[in-house]
Scaffold this motif. Sequence first.
Motif, PDB file in Angstrom:
ATOM      1  N   ASP A  26      43.261  35.313  45.865  1.00 27.49           N
ATOM      2  CA  ASP A  26      44.191  35.777  44.828  1.00 27.49           C
ATOM      3  C   ASP A  26      44.417  34.787  43.707  1.00 27.49           C
ATOM      4  OD1 ASP A  26      44.514  38.040  46.278  1.00 27.49           O
ATOM      5  OD2 ASP A  26      46.540  37.603  46.957  1.00 27.49           O
ATOM      6  N   THR A  27      43.528  33.838  43.503  1.00 24.25           N
ATOM      7  CA  THR A  27      43.800  32.798  42.514  1.00 24.25           C
ATOM      8  C   THR A  27      43.998  33.334  41.103  1.00 24.25           C
ATOM      9  OG1 THR A  27      41.447  32.364  42.240  1.00 24.25           O
ATOM     10  CG2 THR A  27      42.649  30.987  43.797  1.00 24.25           C
ATOM     11  N   TRP A  28      43.431  34.476  40.780  1.00 22.44           N
ATOM     12  CA  TRP A  28      43.594  35.033  39.430  1.00 22.44           C
ATOM     13  C   TRP A  28      44.749  36.016  39.347  1.00 22.44           C
ATOM     14  CZ3 TRP A  28      41.178  33.291  35.222  1.00 22.44           C
ATOM     15  CH2 TRP A  28      40.045  32.511  35.424  1.00 22.44           C
ATOM     16  N   THR A  29      45.364  36.344  40.480  1.00 19.23           N
ATOM     17  CA  THR A  29      46.402  37.367  40.483  1.00 19.23           C
ATOM     18  C   THR A  29      47.517  37.060  39.496  1.00 19.23           C
ATOM     19  OG1 THR A  29      45.921  37.882  42.773  1.00 19.23           O
ATOM     20  CG2 THR A  29      48.039  38.623  41.938  1.00 19.23           C
ATOM     21  N   GLU A  30      47.961  35.788  39.486  1.00 18.50           N
ATOM     22  CA  GLU A  30      49.060  35.453  38.598  1.00 18.50           C
ATOM     23  C   GLU A  30      48.703  35.642  37.133  1.00 18.50           C
ATOM     24  OE1 GLU A  30      46.808  31.713  39.534  1.00 18.50           O
ATOM     25  OE2 GLU A  30      47.619  33.356  40.699  1.00 18.50           O
ATOM     26  N   LEU A  31      47.428  35.614  36.783  1.00 15.85           N
ATOM     27  CA  LEU A  31      47.036  35.852  35.399  1.00 15.85           C
ATOM     28  C   LEU A  31      47.114  37.322  35.025  1.00 15.85           C
ATOM     29  CD1 LEU A  31      43.881  33.573  35.069  1.00 15.85           C
ATOM     30  CD2 LEU A  31      46.170  33.162  34.156  1.00 15.85           C
ATOM     31  N   LYS A  71      35.860  30.757  28.637  1.00 14.39           N
ATOM     32  CA  LYS A  71      34.895  30.172  27.711  1.00 14.39           C
ATOM     33  C   LYS A  71      35.399  28.837  27.173  1.00 14.39           C
ATOM     34  CE  LYS A  71      32.004  31.135  23.764  1.00 14.39           C
ATOM     35  NZ  LYS A  71      31.506  32.087  22.814  1.00 14.39           N
ATOM     36  N   ALA A  72      36.674  28.777  26.837  1.00 16.60           N
ATOM     37  CA  ALA A  72      37.248  27.516  26.344  1.00 16.60           C
ATOM     38  C   ALA A  72      37.131  26.421  27.403  1.00 16.60           C
ATOM     39  CB  ALA A  72      38.710  27.720  25.941  1.00 16.60           C
ATOM     40  N   MET A  86      40.496  39.116  39.143  1.00 15.03           N
ATOM     41  CA  MET A  86      39.452  40.086  39.415  1.00 15.03           C
ATOM     42  C   MET A  86      38.218  39.358  39.945  1.00 15.03           C
ATOM     43  SD  MET A  86      40.849  42.946  38.386  1.00 15.03           S
ATOM     44  CE  MET A  86      39.925  44.274  37.705  1.00 15.03           C
ATOM     45  N   LEU A  87      37.622  39.978  40.910  1.00 14.96           N
ATOM     46  CA  LEU A  87      36.448  39.398  41.547  1.00 14.96           C
ATOM     47  C   LEU A  87      35.340  39.121  40.538  1.00 14.96           C
ATOM     48  CD1 LEU A  87      34.742  38.656  44.020  1.00 14.96           C
ATOM     49  CD2 LEU A  87      34.157  41.074  44.215  1.00 14.96           C
ATOM     50  N   GLY A  88      35.098  40.041  39.645  1.00 10.29           N
ATOM     51  CA  GLY A  88      34.020  39.874  38.671  1.00 10.29           C
ATOM     52  C   GLY A  88      34.181  38.637  37.809  1.00 10.29           C
ATOM     53  N   HIS A  89      35.388  38.395  37.344  1.00 10.69           N
ATOM     54  CA  HIS A  89      35.649  37.216  36.505  1.00 10.69           C
ATOM     55  C   HIS A  89      35.430  35.939  37.296  1.00 10.69           C
ATOM     56  CE1 HIS A  89      37.219  39.686  33.331  1.00 10.69           C
ATOM     57  NE2 HIS A  89      38.132  40.200  34.118  1.00 10.69           N
ATOM     58  N   LYS A  90      35.910  35.939  38.534  1.00 13.31           N
ATOM     59  CA  LYS A  90      35.739  34.746  39.365  1.00 13.31           C
ATOM     60  C   LYS A  90      34.266  34.494  39.656  1.00 13.31           C
ATOM     61  CE  LYS A  90      38.508  33.739  42.656  1.00 13.31           C
ATOM     62  NZ  LYS A  90      39.293  33.801  43.892  1.00 13.31           N
ATOM     63  N   LEU A  91      33.539  35.554  39.985  1.00 11.17           N
ATOM     64  CA  LEU A  91      32.112  35.410  40.282  1.00 11.17           C
ATOM     65  C   LEU A  91      31.381  34.833  39.077  1.00 11.17           C
ATOM     66  CD1 LEU A  91      29.525  35.776  41.891  1.00 11.17           C
ATOM     67  CD2 LEU A  91      29.545  38.195  41.253  1.00 11.17           C
ATOM     68  N   ARG A  92      31.614  35.396  37.909  1.00 13.49           N
ATOM     69  CA  ARG A  92      30.963  34.908  36.698  1.00 13.49           C
ATOM     70  C   ARG A  92      31.317  33.456  36.423  1.00 13.49           C
ATOM     71  NH1 ARG A  92      32.689  38.341  32.467  1.00 13.49           N
ATOM     72  NH2 ARG A  92      30.994  39.741  33.020  1.00 13.49           N
ATOM     73  N   GLU A 121      39.884  40.406  27.945  1.00 20.36           N
ATOM     74  CA  GLU A 121      39.393  39.608  26.814  1.00 20.36           C
ATOM     75  C   GLU A 121      40.043  38.224  26.779  1.00 20.36           C
ATOM     76  OE1 GLU A 121      38.708  39.980  21.996  1.00 20.36           O
ATOM     77  OE2 GLU A 121      40.035  41.402  22.984  1.00 20.36           O
ATOM     78  N   TRP A 122      41.356  38.154  27.048  1.00 22.30           N
ATOM     79  CA  TRP A 122      42.040  36.864  27.080  1.00 22.30           C
ATOM     80  C   TRP A 122      41.475  35.983  28.182  1.00 22.30           C
ATOM     81  CZ3 TRP A 122      44.619  34.305  23.684  1.00 22.30           C
ATOM     82  CH2 TRP A 122      45.345  34.969  22.695  1.00 22.30           C
TER      83      TRP A 122
END
Length: 125
Positions: free
Chosen positions: A64-69, A88-89, A1-7, A81-82
């Motif tokens: 698409d780097t997060w797509t597989e997640l 964060k880890a 998701m774009l938001g997660h990557k941006l953050r 959440e995961w």
Amino acid sequence: MLGHKLRSYRKKQGISLADLSRQTEISKSYLSYIERNVKQNPSIEVLKKIAAVMDISVEELIGDTWTELYHEEEEELLDEEWVLLIEKAIQEGVSKEQFKHFQEYIKYLKWAEQNKKNGGTLHEQ
């Protein structure tokens, strides 16, 4: 998701949301909406401004780097959440090796609990 990557990019670079807002001339609330995936399709102009400030390409930001997640054959693998816990880890310096050790420890705890339920001792295999 774009938001997660941006953050993730923003935090890795040590840029606050207020700083990103100021440098891109995009409101802090709008950027927050993007990061929280409330606004999922920002314009290409918005993406260009964000990418320029972060010194990355738009393609890198929206790739698409997060797509597989998230999806494998349309099945969700990790919820938001995961992903946030993993991010964060990583930000706190947890290495892959440390994570693997933690996984082994969890496996051991499960094995010990199951062995105890079955009336065995921890020394039996």
